[in-house]
Motif scaffolding. Structure first.
Motif, mmCIF file in Angstrom:
data_model
loop_
_atom_site.group_PDB
_atom_site.id
_atom_site.type_symbol
_atom_site.label_atom_id
_atom_site.label_comp_id
_atom_site.label_asym_id
_atom_site.label_seq_id
_atom_site.Cartn_x
_atom_site.Cartn_y
_atom_site.Cartn_z
ATOM 1 N N ASP A 167 -30.194 -77.364 -91.515
ATOM 2 C CA ASP A 167 -29.809 -78.769 -91.370
ATOM 3 C C ASP A 167 -28.623 -78.939 -90.425
ATOM 4 O O ASP A 167 -28.554 -79.895 -89.651
ATOM 5 C CB ASP A 167 -29.458 -79.369 -92.740
ATOM 6 C CG ASP A 167 -30.682 -79.523 -93.618
ATOM 7 O OD1 ASP A 167 -31.808 -79.523 -93.063
ATOM 8 O OD2 ASP A 167 -30.539 -79.629 -94.848
ATOM 9 N N ALA A 168 -27.692 -77.992 -90.484
ATOM 10 C CA ALA A 168 -26.486 -78.111 -89.655
ATOM 11 C C ALA A 168 -26.808 -77.998 -88.164
ATOM 12 O O ALA A 168 -26.074 -78.529 -87.325
ATOM 13 C CB ALA A 168 -25.475 -77.039 -90.045
ATOM 14 N N TRP A 169 -27.900 -77.298 -87.837
ATOM 15 C CA TRP A 169 -28.251 -77.082 -86.430
ATOM 16 C C TRP A 169 -29.478 -77.889 -86.012
ATOM 17 O O TRP A 169 -29.896 -77.797 -84.856
ATOM 18 C CB TRP A 169 -28.522 -75.593 -86.182
ATOM 19 C CG TRP A 169 -27.325 -74.749 -86.443
ATOM 20 C CD1 TRP A 169 -27.076 -73.999 -87.550
ATOM 21 C CD2 TRP A 169 -26.184 -74.576 -85.592
ATOM 22 N NE1 TRP A 169 -25.864 -73.371 -87.446
ATOM 23 C CE2 TRP A 169 -25.292 -73.708 -86.244
ATOM 24 C CE3 TRP A 169 -25.840 -75.074 -84.336
ATOM 25 C CZ2 TRP A 169 -24.081 -73.329 -85.682
ATOM 26 C CZ3 TRP A 169 -24.640 -74.700 -83.777
ATOM 27 C CH2 TRP A 169 -23.773 -73.835 -84.449
ATOM 28 N N ARG A 170 -30.062 -78.640 -86.942
ATOM 29 C CA ARG A 170 -31.290 -79.377 -86.640
ATOM 30 C C ARG A 170 -30.977 -80.545 -85.706
ATOM 31 O O ARG A 170 -30.181 -81.420 -86.040
ATOM 32 C CB ARG A 170 -31.930 -79.882 -87.929
ATOM 33 C CG ARG A 170 -33.316 -80.474 -87.736
ATOM 34 C CD ARG A 170 -33.944 -80.791 -89.078
ATOM 35 N NE ARG A 170 -34.138 -79.580 -89.867
ATOM 36 C CZ ARG A 170 -34.561 -79.575 -91.129
ATOM 37 N NH1 ARG A 170 -34.785 -80.728 -91.746
ATOM 38 N NH2 ARG A 170 -34.734 -78.454 -91.773
ATOM 39 N N PRO A 171 -31.605 -80.601 -84.524
ATOM 40 C CA PRO A 171 -31.290 -81.676 -83.571
ATOM 41 C C PRO A 171 -31.802 -83.019 -84.069
ATOM 42 O O PRO A 171 -32.777 -83.081 -84.822
ATOM 43 C CB PRO A 171 -32.022 -81.237 -82.295
ATOM 44 C CG PRO A 171 -33.101 -80.319 -82.768
ATOM 45 C CD PRO A 171 -32.583 -79.645 -83.994
#
Length: 201
Positions: A32-36
């Motif tokens: 989630d932290a890296w999901r664009p």
């Protein structure tokens, strides 16, 4: 008949939006932290669709998609895996629609055409091999073993990372079914597009 052409153009827009949605769903293994964000992914998809019109084959658009996603701080392996999964599910949808087409054609001539049968068998074999890497630990381990023995270090690293990223989709059954169903719907839309254009001409 402009009505037929207009309907075909409308259906093209609908199938593009449905394909973009499918690729958005395929972000599921990304943390989630890296999901664009969805807007950025949509922009990449439509830019790649446009660029793919001028680049060799359909792989040109796929490269644009993978590169664009990697520029949004997504790991290269995950970026490429999302495009490969989208392409794989697209191939499976073509196989499903093609097999259904042979069934409904009700003619021995079409079903017995060697090129059609061979194409379906080759596509099915390739899809099963890819699916085994996703859902079978043993097949994934074998693919990882092969990737680690590639002589070129850069390709070896990418191959190993891509195998891990593709394997991550094995835990997202509902998302894969969702995208596959959408891909089948897109194939049906394209058949209707061809029918509309034929009627219009």
């Amino acid at each position: 008949d402009r009505r037929g052409i207009g309907l075909a153009v409308l259906l093209v827009g609908i199938d593009r939006v449905r394909m973009a949605y499918g690729w958005i769903v395929l972000r599921c293994p990304i943390d989630d932290a890296w999901r664009p964000p969805m807007g950025a992914v949509l922009r990449i998809f439509f830019v790649s669709t446009f660029a793919g019109t001028f680049l060799p084959a359909s792989i040109g658009g796929d490269i644009v998609r993978a590169y664009g996603l990697s520029q949004l701080n997504v790991a290269p392996g995950q970026a490429v895996a999302s495009v490969l999964m989208d392409r794989l599910l697209g191939v499976v949808s073509i196989l499903v629609v093609g097999a259904a087409g042979l069934f409904f054609a009700r003619t021995g001539d079409l079903a017995s055409t060697r090129a059609i049968t061979l194409s379906l068998l080759v596509g099915a074999a390739g899809s099963l091999a890819a699916a085994s890497i996703i859902f079978s630990e043993r097949a994934a381990a074998l693919a990882q073993w092969v990737a680690l023995r590639i002589p070129v270090a850069a390709i070896r690293t990418i191959g190993a990372e891509l195998t891990r990223a593709t394997r991550a989709y094995g835990a997202f059954h509902a998302e894969l079914v969702n995208v596959l169903a959408g891909s089948i719907a897109v194939q049906v839309l394209r058949i209707i597009q061809a029918w509309c254009l034929g009627r219009a001409l």
